[in-house]
Motif scaffolding. Structure first.
Motif, PDB file in Angstrom:
ATOM      1  N   HIS B 270     -25.923   9.460  48.091  1.00 30.94           N
ATOM      2  CA  HIS B 270     -24.745   8.675  47.266  1.00 30.94           C
ATOM      3  C   HIS B 270     -23.706   8.247  48.607  1.00 30.94           C
ATOM      4  O   HIS B 270     -23.250   7.317  48.580  1.00 30.94           O
ATOM      5  CB  HIS B 270     -23.973   9.509  46.393  1.00 30.94           C
TER       6      HIS B 270
ATOM      7  N   GLN C 257     -31.789  14.819  32.134  1.00 32.36           N
ATOM      8  CA  GLN C 257     -32.318  13.590  32.374  1.00 32.36           C
ATOM      9  C   GLN C 257     -33.368  13.793  33.533  1.00 32.36           C
ATOM     10  O   GLN C 257     -33.061  14.648  34.170  1.00 32.36           O
ATOM     11  CB  GLN C 257     -31.196  12.479  32.708  1.00 32.36           C
ATOM     12  N   MET C 331     -17.124   8.101  26.378  1.00 35.29           N
ATOM     13  CA  MET C 331     -16.628   6.751  25.996  1.00 35.29           C
ATOM     14  C   MET C 331     -16.180   6.648  24.731  1.00 35.29           C
ATOM     15  O   MET C 331     -15.633   5.677  24.121  1.00 35.29           O
ATOM     16  CB  MET C 331     -17.155   5.624  26.506  1.00 35.29           C
TER      17      MET C 331
ATOM     18  N   GLY D 119     -30.438   7.934  28.397  1.00 39.22           N
ATOM     19  CA  GLY D 119     -29.556   6.959  28.962  1.00 39.22           C
ATOM     20  C   GLY D 119     -30.015   6.540  30.444  1.00 39.22           C
ATOM     21  O   GLY D 119     -30.704   5.674  30.402  1.00 39.22           O
ATOM     22  N   SER D 120     -29.487   7.091  31.236  1.00 38.93           N
ATOM     23  CA  SER D 120     -29.836   6.663  32.554  1.00 38.93           C
ATOM     24  C   SER D 120     -31.431   6.969  32.707  1.00 38.93           C
ATOM     25  O   SER D 120     -31.962   6.318  33.320  1.00 38.93           O
ATOM     26  CB  SER D 120     -29.304   7.747  33.644  1.00 38.93           C
ATOM     27  N   TRP D 144     -25.162   2.311  22.037  1.00 34.96           N
ATOM     28  CA  TRP D 144     -24.836   1.429  22.894  1.00 34.96           C
ATOM     29  C   TRP D 144     -25.266  -0.063  22.731  1.00 34.96           C
ATOM     30  O   TRP D 144     -25.692  -0.756  23.648  1.00 34.96           O
ATOM     31  CB  TRP D 144     -24.858   1.776  24.124  1.00 34.96           C
ATOM     32  N   LEU D 302     -20.936  -1.943  41.443  1.00 34.02           N
ATOM     33  CA  LEU D 302     -20.296  -0.696  42.115  1.00 34.02           C
ATOM     34  C   LEU D 302     -18.791  -1.087  42.425  1.00 34.02           C
ATOM     35  O   LEU D 302     -17.914  -0.302  42.181  1.00 34.02           O
ATOM     36  CB  LEU D 302     -20.844  -0.108  43.330  1.00 34.02           C
ATOM     37  N   ARG D 350     -10.686   0.557  29.104  1.00 39.42           N
ATOM     38  CA  ARG D 350     -11.852  -0.344  28.950  1.00 39.42           C
ATOM     39  C   ARG D 350     -12.522  -0.114  30.396  1.00 39.42           C
ATOM     40  O   ARG D 350     -13.963  -0.170  30.478  1.00 39.42           O
ATOM     41  CB  ARG D 350     -11.656  -1.568  28.704  1.00 39.42           C
ATOM     42  N   LYS D 352     -13.010   2.097  32.386  1.00 38.83           N
ATOM     43  CA  LYS D 352     -13.655   3.376  32.487  1.00 38.83           C
ATOM     44  C   LYS D 352     -15.180   3.175  32.257  1.00 38.83           C
ATOM     45  O   LYS D 352     -16.052   4.015  32.744  1.00 38.83           O
ATOM     46  CB  LYS D 352     -13.286   4.426  31.613  1.00 38.83           C
ATOM     47  N   GLY D 353     -15.441   2.313  31.172  1.00 42.04           N
ATOM     48  CA  GLY D 353     -16.717   2.046  30.752  1.00 42.04           C
ATOM     49  C   GLY D 353     -17.546   1.251  32.034  1.00 42.04           C
ATOM     50  O   GLY D 353     -18.881   1.090  31.787  1.00 42.04           O
ATOM     51  N   SER D 355     -18.172   1.920  35.190  1.00 45.51           N
ATOM     52  CA  SER D 355     -19.087   2.688  35.745  1.00 45.51           C
ATOM     53  C   SER D 355     -20.081   3.280  35.162  1.00 45.51           C
ATOM     54  O   SER D 355     -20.890   4.232  35.738  1.00 45.51           O
ATOM     55  CB  SER D 355     -18.187   3.452  36.644  1.00 45.51           C
ATOM     56  N   ILE D 356     -20.246   2.972  33.569  1.00 45.30           N
ATOM     57  CA  ILE D 356     -21.060   3.919  32.945  1.00 45.30           C
ATOM     58  C   ILE D 356     -22.202   2.694  32.380  1.00 45.30           C
ATOM     59  O   ILE D 356     -23.252   2.724  32.414  1.00 45.30           O
ATOM     60  CB  ILE D 356     -20.599   4.547  31.814  1.00 45.30           C
ATOM     61  N   THR D 360     -25.327   3.325  35.429  1.00 49.11           N
ATOM     62  CA  THR D 360     -24.084   4.216  35.834  1.00 49.11           C
ATOM     63  C   THR D 360     -23.979   3.765  37.282  1.00 49.11           C
ATOM     64  O   THR D 360     -25.016   3.680  38.083  1.00 49.11           O
ATOM     65  CB  THR D 360     -24.301   5.692  35.479  1.00 49.11           C
ATOM     66  N   SER D 361     -23.100   4.092  38.039  1.00 54.36           N
ATOM     67  CA  SER D 361     -22.674   4.143  39.272  1.00 54.36           C
ATOM     68  C   SER D 361     -23.622   5.047  40.019  1.00 54.36           C
ATOM     69  O   SER D 361     -23.868   4.626  41.030  1.00 54.36           O
ATOM     70  CB  SER D 361     -21.145   4.325  39.701  1.00 54.36           C
ATOM     71  N   GLU D 362     -23.624   6.251  39.324  1.00 55.34           N
ATOM     72  CA  GLU D 362     -24.721   7.177  40.043  1.00 55.34           C
ATOM     73  C   GLU D 362     -25.980   6.775  40.416  1.00 55.34           C
ATOM     74  O   GLU D 362     -26.502   6.796  41.376  1.00 55.34           O
ATOM     75  CB  GLU D 362     -24.414   8.442  39.152  1.00 55.34           C
ATOM     76  N   ILE D 363     -26.542   6.068  39.299  1.00 54.92           N
ATOM     77  CA  ILE D 363     -27.776   5.549  39.270  1.00 54.92           C
ATOM     78  C   ILE D 363     -28.025   4.274  40.242  1.00 54.92           C
ATOM     79  O   ILE D 363     -29.095   4.167  40.991  1.00 54.92           O
ATOM     80  CB  ILE D 363     -28.342   4.895  38.002  1.00 54.92           C
TER      81      ILE D 363
END
Lengths: 392, 369, 369, 392
Positions: B270, C257, C331, D119-120, D144, D302, D350, D352-353, D355-356, D360-363
């Protein structure tokens, strides 16, 4: 053992060995023999089996009386790492042989742990120790060894059984640094200095009486060494604006002409962080003193590294033209490292090591995540395989 | 603004890059650079000849009529990227960028053909920390006959200059840009943080200067040179960051700990992804600065301020991450990472810090206190 | 400075924490809090009675002679931590902290016994954004008979106040702190970002105020209240951050996950380790602020500025990480994370932003522009 | 297909269907039939098999002529995700049935992909589709889902074989949202709104003719959908100070009384970041236009999320007392979401969403690390096990 007893012993030591008229080494030996070296150590090994907290008292009273100290920064590895390990795992004979000259500084110690291929993953180490009669023959290469060129002894971990998983085949030794098979080469750093060394071990002979702990149990023994390293790093008290923040705040106050709004905001942010780190350390110290040790030691080392790096980088920016210069690139082998010594450029470069040496910041975060927060370990494939079958 | 500005590399630019990179790979390996910066002669004259004269890079931005290649600052930026990537010890920034930009803006003073041909190095004598928009320094005084007295501190590449382009003021405060032979001044080498681009103080004690430009033209020439220099430096910083990222990625793919390549650990992945993200941004910002400088676009000031504010910090961050993710080996003198850290840190101070450029930007785009 | 200051929690403080936490667990579950903040009565009167009167928390910092518990700000800080941890909708900050601190500094005005006993809520009528060191607001005018006209905007906990402590100035500009019955003023509820501590405007149109303190004493009382409030808020912010960290850790340990608990992924582990590190720092900073306020230590101003600069940003960061690492579920309105995000963000503005406190600190410790 | 041909077709469309006097839907249908809907689609399916770059020309000329558009924000999922997938994997019959009303907006589409437990890790999905004669019976829960309450059709992934590894047992369908087994419940968010829905599928019948791609090949089909989602997000050009930075810079300029040095420095930093993100997007656009697509799309998403979050947070701080307020908590079901619409508090929540949702930003960081930088994948134990044996 009460405080008053300790005080009384200090008074007796001073009465019998007036620091003004006693040879430094003689005084230190007498202090050790009086149990005032490290009061929490056992009687006969420099201590009084007293609470650790009493040591502060001893140190203060002896300093006030002008007594010499054992120059702890010069022998930090002996004091901080070798001694607790010898105390915990050493035989009675080993304890009596090693601890007194270690504490007085007559014998300097170094640590032969890391290898080029085994840094964070120390258990992957490849230095081999092979049984030979009543001793061992050691071959391999170690690195990041400070004090190797001044040391009489080393604590050493070596692989004694390559056929078992990597954590199981390690044994812990005391290595004689005067053995002809030990070659020490200085390792120059980005600062220009060589604080550390590479140590090449070629057919070094170690008698089995210099083994610490059982054969194959070296990993567990090494944990004592490493845990004490981290405690030592985290345990120091600090005054406000101590350390790197003080250096930079002083430059700021002395040089109004260098100030910019950008640097001002960043300096204020770091000032807050430094003060919070100081309070965290102070709180940790109070916890230890009240017998509630916390896991905050790892936090201290992480914060220290981050702050030192941020602030020293900011200082170079602040200095402008002076920041473009460096004091001296010539190779030196300092006995003691002062992170805030020398000039801004040195501080900036040296601070890069703060997040690598003695456990990288990455490893410390793993430790916090797993041991403090209880998060699951990464899946690992290297724990159960015989060491010799591991990919390298 | 950027609607019409080409942010890609042209085919010609990619060819230029390939030839510079090939030359540097042959003549400026990490070992060679490290060895040289510890020697008495920190610059590599053979490398400079090959770059400046043989490849013709000294005169890239100089019109053909003046003996140059007739290219422009876009192409110079590509060279700067490659020089950043190799930390090569050559006087390109002080000479081919700052000096040449000043001469181009000042009318040339007859020096351009020699400079463009790589036969002489003309270095702009300003402290390396001068930001664009700074007032012309007043540390050197000129008399009516062009005799100069004073000093200019922390000049990059002065050590190997043949000619110094010295900003000075006469007794009436009128600015002038003077060409001074290096042999007529004292050049005091400083022990520098950046091993591959040491700074030196230039002391003038009655040296004779040839007036290249006077008054507003001289001031404008220095301003323009600093703006061009800052813009080109962004490409050097991009090159540094690219080397650091690529070198780190290669290392963590190979280095194994805990039975895995350390590059398979997600925290490192990351961090490197974030660094890549910033390198991508730096490339766009540096390209925009180079393109607007090349086209004399009125947005060049904003473009340079953005590029410097971004790339200056990024190069340092990339070099710091490079050292951290190499672990102990990155802390050693033998590993080249420190050359890039030192260059990146010095570059952060050079031609205006990121904070200086952010402040400049606030003024330019109306985000005031 | 901190040499003599106890930064640990005493046994008594830990017992206090346990009883507050147990009560909140019973009466202020996430569902209960969420349900209430959408209702017409956003505060929970039964919970307030239990906390204020039954547990005696309203008068923790009030001397026994005035009907209080005779404890101090260290203990109040522990309560604030727990209230932060539950985001409970009770008027503790406006009443038991700001109101009580003002009354204690102003001489009490005869209100302390009722306030300490939880029988009346006396709220300090200042905009919640007022930082310590701000000048006494001049939005309310008093005549010689104590008749008040004006408005105070964005007052926390005004909705359930019995008494408002209103700073005002008379025609000569002399300050006064007046106690005004809530029934005599108009209180206009605002739709607030923080669902669990809505703000309201207080309109005074000829309300009669009883003078509690005048002149410098009034000014000092308000200053002291804001300093104490800011210090106590740091503990609330610590509590918010602790809840967010603990809740996130629990979630990522369970959530799977890619065949693994997501908490086993190193990038998340490192982020949570960093967050823990900051929570540890926040605890030390908040404790130091509470201890110096309790002891009237001259270092309290520095301590509060440090704690607020640190904890204000941390609580927001912790709540933001909590939402991010919960993914989509974080969220949703049903998950309580948003209650903490909103509280944390409003707290960041309350009693001085982190930037305000850093500026204050620069002044206090001599790190000037 | 040359630009001039395209221009000519636009002229002909406008000549034959004067926008001022043609019904909106009739015009859109005519535009589709003229191949000017998406010029890079095949002839007969709304396109001309022309380079994608020509579309800009078409859109500009039609807009200049006052022609209605198909309100792309309302039907974004159909345009951005369903259409490319139907085009690539649909039968000729499916393409002709679905694409025209999709493009004209007569039929809204939604996406039934994510589940509470997937999800991810979308491939872990548990919604089951069981073969039943010439069709399938579907049971499960999706989440979602935007536009579910206005949608006529959904793209759906469901598990058709639990006995094989998770990526292998998935099939891709078009689901009729008017089926009585489809229940849509609004899902309220932290903003107070319900942009999304939960969708409960109970014995929903899908004819086999509404399957897209082979049975068991749904994972591959879904990649087309998801890749197009990311391209769509990253591909938009933006003027300087477009988006969130413009909103905050405006507030800054309009309210000198709110400015502080702290916020000034942070705003300048974000201004730089926003401009760099804009230039990165512009460079990406030029790369695409010149046929050198780069991996920078993930970078754009990102950066967008980070900037939106930083700036909206800064704005609330900047506003002071106004930042303590919120415009409206009442639950609404907006058809279109405007990230910079409404007030500062809404923008903050709003964002906040950002990066999901949609990865997601992690993925995204994983994707960059593995696909762009070539770093090794994490060790995984879930790829080869039959889905039904995975721990949950």
């Amino acid at each position: 053992m009460e405080q008053t007893d300790v005080r009384e012993r200090v008074a007796r030591l001073l009465a019998e060995h007036d620091p003004a008229r006693t040879d430094r080494l003689a005084f230190l030996r007498a202090r050790f023999d009086a149990g005032l070296a490290w009061v929490h150590f056992p009687v006969g090994l420099g201590g009084l089996a007293a609470p650790r907290a009493h040591q502060v008292l001893v140190d203060e009273e002896l300093a006030a009386a002008g007594a010499p100290d054992n120059d702890p920064r010069r022998i930090g590895i002996g004091l901080g790492m070798a001694a607790p390990t010898v105390l915990r795992y050493g035989t009675e004979e080993q304890q009596h042989r090693f601890l007194r000259p270690l504490w007085t500084g007559e014998e300097v110690w170094c640590q032969l742990f890391s290898e080029p291929g085994a840094g964070s993953d120390l258990a992957a180490l490849a230095t081999r120790a092979v049984r030979d009669g009543d001793g061992w023959v050691v071959n391999g290469q170690k690195v990041w060894t400070s004090s190797a060129h001044t040391a009489r002894w080393a604590i050493l971990v070596a692989r004694t059984d390559p056929d078992v998983p990597k954590h199981a085949g390690i044994t812990y030794f005391v290595c004689d640094m005067t053995d002809p098979g030990v070659e020490v080469r200085p390792l120059r750093q980005i600062t220009g200095e060589a604080e550390f060394n590479e140590v090449f071990l070629t057919d070094v002979r170690i008698p089995d009486t210099h083994r610490l702990g059982p054969v194959g149990d070296g990993w567990r023994v090494a944990q004592t060494t490493l845990n004490n390293e981290r405690v030592a790093i985290g345990g120091q008290a600090m005054p406000r604006e101590g350390g790197m923040i003080g250096v930079v705040a002083r430059t700021w106050r002395d040089h109004p002409e260098l100030r910019t709004p950008d640097l001002h905001q960043r300096l204020l942010g770091s000032w807050v962080d430094a003060e919070v780190a100081r309070l965290t350390g102070e709180r940790l110290r109070q916890q230890l003193a009240s017998g509630q040790p916390g896991p905050e030691g790892a936090a201290m080392k992480l914060s220290f590294a981050r702050l030192a790096q941020e602030l020293s980088g900011l200082e170079v920016e602040l200095l402008g033209e002076d920041g473009l210069e460096y004091d001296d690139w010539s190779m030196r082998r300092p006995e003691i490292v002062d992170f805030t010594g020398r000039e801004a450029g040195y501080r900036y470069l040296r601070a890069k090591g703060n997040s690598i040496e003695g456990g990288t910041s990455e490893i410390l975060r793993n430790i916090i995540a797993e041991r403090v927060l209880g998060l699951p370990a990464e899946p690992r494939g290297d724990k159960d395989l015989p060491w010799k079958e591991l990919p390298r | 603004m950027s609607g019409e500005v080409d942010l890609l590399y042209s085919e010609v630019e990619e060819e230029l890059r390939a030839s510079v990179r090939a030359l540097l790979a042959r003549k400026a390996s990490a070992e060679a650079v490290l060895g040289r910066c510890e020697s008495a002669e920190p610059y590599d004259p053979a490398l400079w000849r090959a770059l400046a004269a043989d490849l013709g890079l000294a005169g890239l931005a100089v019109p053909e009529a003046d003996g140059g290649a007739g290219a422009g600052w876009r192409e110079v930026a590509v060279v700067m990227e490659e020089l950043g990537r190799s930390a090569a010890p050559v006087p390109y920034l002080g000479g081919a960028v700052l000096g040449t930009a000043a001469l181009l803006a000042a009318g040339g003073g007859g020096l351009l053909p020699d400079v463009a041909g790589g036969r002489r190095v003309a270095v702009l004598a300003v402290p390396l920390t001068s930001g664009p928009g700074a007032a012309l320094p007043a540390t050197v005084a000129a008399d009516g006959a062009g005799v100069l007295r004073g000093r200019v501190t922390s000049v990059a590449d002065a050590l190997v200059a043949d000619v110094l382009l010295v900003p000075a003021r006469d007794a009436d405060g009128v600015a002038g840009l003077y060409a001074v032979a290096a042999g007529d001044v004292e050049i005091v080498r400083r022990t520098s943080l950046d091993l591959t681009r040491p700074v030196a103080h230039v002391l003038l004690d009655g040296a004779h200067g040839q007036l290249v430009a006077a008054g507003e033209l001289a001031e404008a020439a220095v301003r323009r040179a600093l703006l061009v220099g800052a813009g080109m430096l962004a490409s050097e910083q991009l090159g540094i960051a690219e080397w650091c990222l690529a070198t780190t990625v290669a290392y963590v793919r190979e280095r194994r700990q805990f039975g895995r390549a350390v590059g398979s650990f997600q925290a490192l992945k990351h961090r490197l992804a974030d660094l890549w993200l910033e390198v991508v941004g730096a490339r766009a910002a540096a390209r925009y600065a180079a393109a607007t400088l090349a086209a004399d676009d009125p947005d060049a000031e904003v473009a340079v301020a953005v590029a410097q504010a971004y790339c200056g910090a990024l190069a340092v961050r990339a070099a710091e991450e490079c050292i951290q993710l190499h672990g102990g080996i990155g802390m050693t003198w033998e590993h080249p990472a420190h050359l890039y850290l030192k260059r990146a840190k010095a570059d952060q101070l050079a031609l205006g810090t990121p904070g200086h450029h952010r402040a400049e930007l606030g003024r330019l785009v109306g985000v005031h206190m």
